[in-house]
Design a protein around this motif. Structure first.
Motif, PDB file in Angstrom:
ATOM      1  N   MET A 328       5.049 -13.665 -34.627  1.00  9.01           N
ATOM      2  CA  MET A 328       5.929 -12.551 -35.005  1.00  9.01           C
ATOM      3  C   MET A 328       7.365 -13.030 -35.187  1.00  9.01           C
ATOM      4  O   MET A 328       7.835 -13.922 -34.473  1.00  9.01           O
ATOM      5  CB  MET A 328       5.886 -11.455 -33.939  1.00  9.01           C
ATOM      6  CG  MET A 328       6.376 -11.888 -32.582  1.00  9.01           C
ATOM      7  SD  MET A 328       6.257 -10.549 -31.368  1.00  9.01           S
ATOM      8  CE  MET A 328       4.510 -10.565 -31.022  1.00  9.01           C
ATOM      9  N   GLY A 329       8.051 -12.427 -36.153  1.00 10.75           N
ATOM     10  CA  GLY A 329       9.454 -12.772 -36.401  1.00 10.75           C
ATOM     11  C   GLY A 329      10.353 -12.063 -35.407  1.00 10.75           C
ATOM     12  O   GLY A 329      10.309 -10.842 -35.290  1.00 10.75           O
ATOM     13  N   LEU A 330      11.148 -12.856 -34.680  1.00 10.73           N
ATOM     14  CA  LEU A 330      12.041 -12.239 -33.688  1.00 10.73           C
ATOM     15  C   LEU A 330      13.518 -12.498 -33.981  1.00 10.73           C
ATOM     16  O   LEU A 330      14.385 -12.015 -33.261  1.00 10.73           O
ATOM     17  CB  LEU A 330      11.694 -12.728 -32.274  1.00 10.73           C
ATOM     18  CG  LEU A 330      10.325 -12.282 -31.740  1.00 10.73           C
ATOM     19  CD1 LEU A 330      10.125 -12.762 -30.299  1.00 10.73           C
ATOM     20  CD2 LEU A 330      10.152 -10.762 -31.791  1.00 10.73           C
ATOM     21  N   ASP A 331      13.792 -13.292 -35.013  1.00  9.84           N
ATOM     22  CA  ASP A 331      15.200 -13.520 -35.372  1.00  9.84           C
ATOM     23  C   ASP A 331      15.246 -14.086 -36.793  1.00  9.84           C
ATOM     24  O   ASP A 331      14.229 -14.579 -37.300  1.00  9.84           O
ATOM     25  CB  ASP A 331      15.836 -14.526 -34.391  1.00  9.84           C
ATOM     26  CG  ASP A 331      17.369 -14.541 -34.449  1.00  9.84           C
ATOM     27  OD1 ASP A 331      17.954 -13.670 -35.129  1.00  9.84           O
ATOM     28  OD2 ASP A 331      17.966 -15.429 -33.807  1.00  9.84           O
ATOM     29  N   ILE A 332      16.436 -14.045 -37.405  1.00  9.71           N
ATOM     30  CA  ILE A 332      16.584 -14.724 -38.685  1.00  9.71           C
ATOM     31  C   ILE A 332      16.743 -16.221 -38.416  1.00  9.71           C
ATOM     32  O   ILE A 332      17.197 -16.624 -37.347  1.00  9.71           O
ATOM     33  CB  ILE A 332      17.799 -14.185 -39.498  1.00  9.71           C
ATOM     34  CG1 ILE A 332      19.114 -14.342 -38.714  1.00  9.71           C
ATOM     35  CG2 ILE A 332      17.591 -12.726 -39.867  1.00  9.71           C
ATOM     36  CD1 ILE A 332      20.365 -14.022 -39.517  1.00  9.71           C
ATOM     37  N   MET A 356      20.543  -8.904 -35.586  1.00  9.02           N
ATOM     38  CA  MET A 356      19.693  -9.644 -36.526  1.00  9.02           C
ATOM     39  C   MET A 356      18.345 -10.054 -35.919  1.00  9.02           C
ATOM     40  O   MET A 356      17.449 -10.528 -36.632  1.00  9.02           O
ATOM     41  CB  MET A 356      20.414 -10.916 -37.004  1.00  9.02           C
ATOM     42  CG  MET A 356      21.676 -10.652 -37.801  1.00  9.02           C
ATOM     43  SD  MET A 356      21.322  -9.913 -39.423  1.00  9.02           S
ATOM     44  CE  MET A 356      21.622  -8.201 -39.095  1.00  9.02           C
ATOM     45  N   GLY A 357      18.235  -9.955 -34.612  1.00 12.86           N
ATOM     46  CA  GLY A 357      16.991 -10.307 -33.934  1.00 12.86           C
ATOM     47  C   GLY A 357      17.000  -9.701 -32.550  1.00 12.86           C
ATOM     48  O   GLY A 357      17.813  -8.823 -32.252  1.00 12.86           O
ATOM     49  N   VAL A 358      16.085 -10.177 -31.717  1.00 15.04           N
ATOM     50  CA  VAL A 358      16.027  -9.660 -30.349  1.00 15.04           C
ATOM     51  C   VAL A 358      17.150 -10.343 -29.555  1.00 15.04           C
ATOM     52  O   VAL A 358      16.937 -11.290 -28.811  1.00 15.04           O
ATOM     53  CB  VAL A 358      14.642  -9.902 -29.714  1.00 15.04           C
ATOM     54  CG1 VAL A 358      14.559  -9.269 -28.335  1.00 15.04           C
ATOM     55  CG2 VAL A 358      13.557  -9.305 -30.608  1.00 15.04           C
ATOM     56  N   SER A 359      18.355  -9.836 -29.772  1.00 12.62           N
ATOM     57  CA  SER A 359      19.556 -10.528 -29.276  1.00 12.62           C
ATOM     58  C   SER A 359      19.707 -10.442 -27.768  1.00 12.62           C
ATOM     59  O   SER A 359      20.530 -11.124 -27.184  1.00 12.62           O
ATOM     60  CB  SER A 359      20.797  -9.970 -29.969  1.00 12.62           C
ATOM     61  OG  SER A 359      20.868  -8.573 -29.783  1.00 12.62           O
ATOM     62  N   GLY A 387      25.152   0.862 -30.811  1.00 11.25           N
ATOM     63  CA  GLY A 387      25.311   0.430 -29.423  1.00 11.25           C
ATOM     64  C   GLY A 387      24.974  -1.034 -29.215  1.00 11.25           C
ATOM     65  O   GLY A 387      25.752  -1.790 -28.607  1.00 11.25           O
ATOM     66  N   ASP A 388      23.824  -1.477 -29.739  1.00 11.17           N
ATOM     67  CA  ASP A 388      23.387  -2.844 -29.469  1.00 11.17           C
ATOM     68  C   ASP A 388      24.239  -3.870 -30.200  1.00 11.17           C
ATOM     69  O   ASP A 388      24.543  -4.926 -29.654  1.00 11.17           O
ATOM     70  CB  ASP A 388      21.914  -3.019 -29.839  1.00 11.17           C
ATOM     71  CG  ASP A 388      21.016  -2.252 -28.879  1.00 11.17           C
ATOM     72  OD1 ASP A 388      20.941  -2.642 -27.717  1.00 11.17           O
ATOM     73  OD2 ASP A 388      20.427  -1.252 -29.300  1.00 11.17           O
ATOM     74  N   SER A 389      24.639  -3.561 -31.423  1.00 12.98           N
ATOM     75  CA  SER A 389      25.492  -4.506 -32.150  1.00 12.98           C
ATOM     76  C   SER A 389      26.866  -4.598 -31.486  1.00 12.98           C
ATOM     77  O   SER A 389      27.417  -5.690 -31.340  1.00 12.98           O
ATOM     78  CB  SER A 389      25.659  -4.133 -33.620  1.00 12.98           C
ATOM     79  OG  SER A 389      24.886  -3.037 -33.978  1.00 12.98           O
TER      80      SER A 389
END
Ligand code: ADP
Ligand code: MG
Length: 430
Positions: A328-332, A356-359, A387-389
């Motif tokens: 699975m893709g979790l980040d760029i 951009m991903g699971v930061s 919020g997360d960014s």
């Protein structure tokens, strides 16, 4: 949506009772405020009003309390359902226990902790024991010029979120002027965020003024090129934003989990990446719309993929057309970081919403870090909503390099979607 609203500076507040809706919904752990950003953010407006000799009545919500100040303590629907599912002989005791737990909210979600904190920060504040009750009324009536009081948690009343006019009227009767400075709840039409404006001259405080100035300008008259960066887990959360921004931006950058819905729609293998299969058609429509408008629509060219959704999962980098089964893709990936950074470096205005991903996990935070750095160094007008960014930018130490970090996740999303925010629409026009 363009707002040109009167602010505290456009109204005479000297000697007047001024009700100020703040966002004091701060995180509290073991009786300690773990992040006082929102309190610090509210101080500019409060200090201005104090300096002008206003009688300041602050109010806010905190958390999701039971409506303990209503005549009858109410339980929420979910709790009632749970209790009704129990055997009949257990229901009474369960109800009593739930009500008792609700009563504890009065201490747990009291704004006393905020009054103490403001006092410690140099603004002496007295706390009323209620919101529209006898104590609030007495304390408001006794306020002297330049004094500050705080009402109890407005959500102790169910009427707040229902925007019940009787409640709003009672709240308004404490004051002569209403100031909304709680951007985080401006997308909600509640008693203290919009309802009161029916009964009082209403203006915005400095926080809301900055939000509407910076975001409004970016959307209406952006310095170009205008680059929007959208990430986060789901396309469905950001459809409105993508739709609205596609009309305005020069470049739209997609990252995070939502990229994989676009990839599946385009026929790329995505392994076990997060994907909303009911949004594939929409994804194609958005791509077509971007093409139609001449918007440069960027999807990741490579990805950091993992075997499982775990912080310490094995990971590797792979191009976007060859994600293997079971991964699975979790980040760029790094190539994408370079590509996106280059595009951001040339921007005049950047709006960023969603990582951009699971930061939250270091191994999958590289893309978010790179984009944050690029935005910080771009010299562009930079607006961070979500919020997360916002948390990622702060954690990485780039907060003071950004033009504006929105103080409201949901509210900034709705603003970027071009929706009307009731807590702002209700204020007096300039
Ligand atoms: P914001 O609060 O900034 O608007 P969102 O809440 O929309 O952002 O999205 C943040 C969430 O998206 C984070 O919890 C993050 O872990 C998740 N996320 C980002 N990329 C992925 C991905 N590739 N797969 C799964 N979840 C992701
Ligand atoms: Mg979020």
């Amino acid at each position: 949506m363009t707002y040109n609203k009167k602010s505290v500076e456009d109204i005479d507040v000297a000697g007047k009772k001024v009700l100020v809706r703040c966002d004091f919904n701060v995180p509290v752990k073991d009786g300690v405020i773990t992040d006082d950003k929102r309190i610090v953010g509210a101080m500019k407006t409060i200090e201005y009003l104090v300096a002008q000799g206003a009688k300041v009545i602050l109010c806010s919500h905190m958390g999701r309390p039971h409506n303990v100040l209503d005549e009858k303590l109410k339980l929420d629907k979910k709790e009632i359902k749970k209790i009704e599912a129990l055997p009949a002989e257990e229901q009474e005791a369960a109800k009593a226990a739930a009500l008792e737990k609700g009563a504890k909210d009065i201490t747990k979600l009291s704004l006393g902790i905020v009054a103490d904190d403001l006092t410690k920060k140099g603004i002496p504040v007295t706390l009323a024991a209620d919101v529209i009750g006898p104590d609030a009324q007495a304390k408001a009536a006794a306020l002297k010029d330049g004094e500050v009081m705080l009402l109890e948690n407005v959500r102790f009343h169910a009427a707040e979120e229902k925007n019940d006019p009787e409640f709003a009227k009672a709240l308004a009767s404490l004051a002569e002027i209403y100031v909304n400075d709680a951007f985080g709840t401006a997308h909600r039409a509640h008693g203290s965020t919009a309802g009161v404006a029916d009964y009082l001259p209403a203006v915005c405080g400095y926080l809301i003024q900055k939000e509407i100035d910076v975001m409004g300008k970016a959307l209406d008259d952006p310095k170009r090129p205008f680059v929007a960066i959208l990430g986060g887990a789901k396309v469905s959360d950001k459809i409105g934003v993508i739709n609205n921004l596609i009309e305005k931006v020069d470049t739209l950058i997609i990252g995070g989990g939502m990229a994989y819905t676009f990839f599946r729609a385009l026929g790329n293998p995505i392994g076990t990446s997060i994907c909303e299969d009911d949004k594939l058609e929409l994804a194609l429509e958005l791509l077509a719309k971007a093409k139609d408008k001449g918007v440069n629509f960027l999807l990741p060219v490579d990805n950091v993929i993992a075997r499982e959704y775990k912080e310490d999962a094995t990971f590797m980098r792979i191009y976007s057309d060859s994600i293997p089964d079971g991964w699975m893709g979790l980040d760029i990936g790094e190539k994408t970081q370079e590509l996106y950074s280059k595009s951001i470096a040339g921007a005049g205005t950047v709006v960023w919403n969603g990582p951009m991903g699971v930061s939250e996990w270091d191994n999958f935070a590289g893309g978010t870090r790179a984009v944050a750095k690029a935005v910080a160094e771009s010299g562009a007008i930079s607006i961070i909503g979500g919020g997360d960014s916002a948390a990622a930018v702060e954690q990485l130490g780039y907060a003071d390099k950004m033009t504006h970090i929105s103080t409201g996740g949901g509210a900034s999303l709705e603003f970027l979607e071009g929706l009307e925010l009731p807590g702002i629409a209700c204020l007096l026009d300039k």
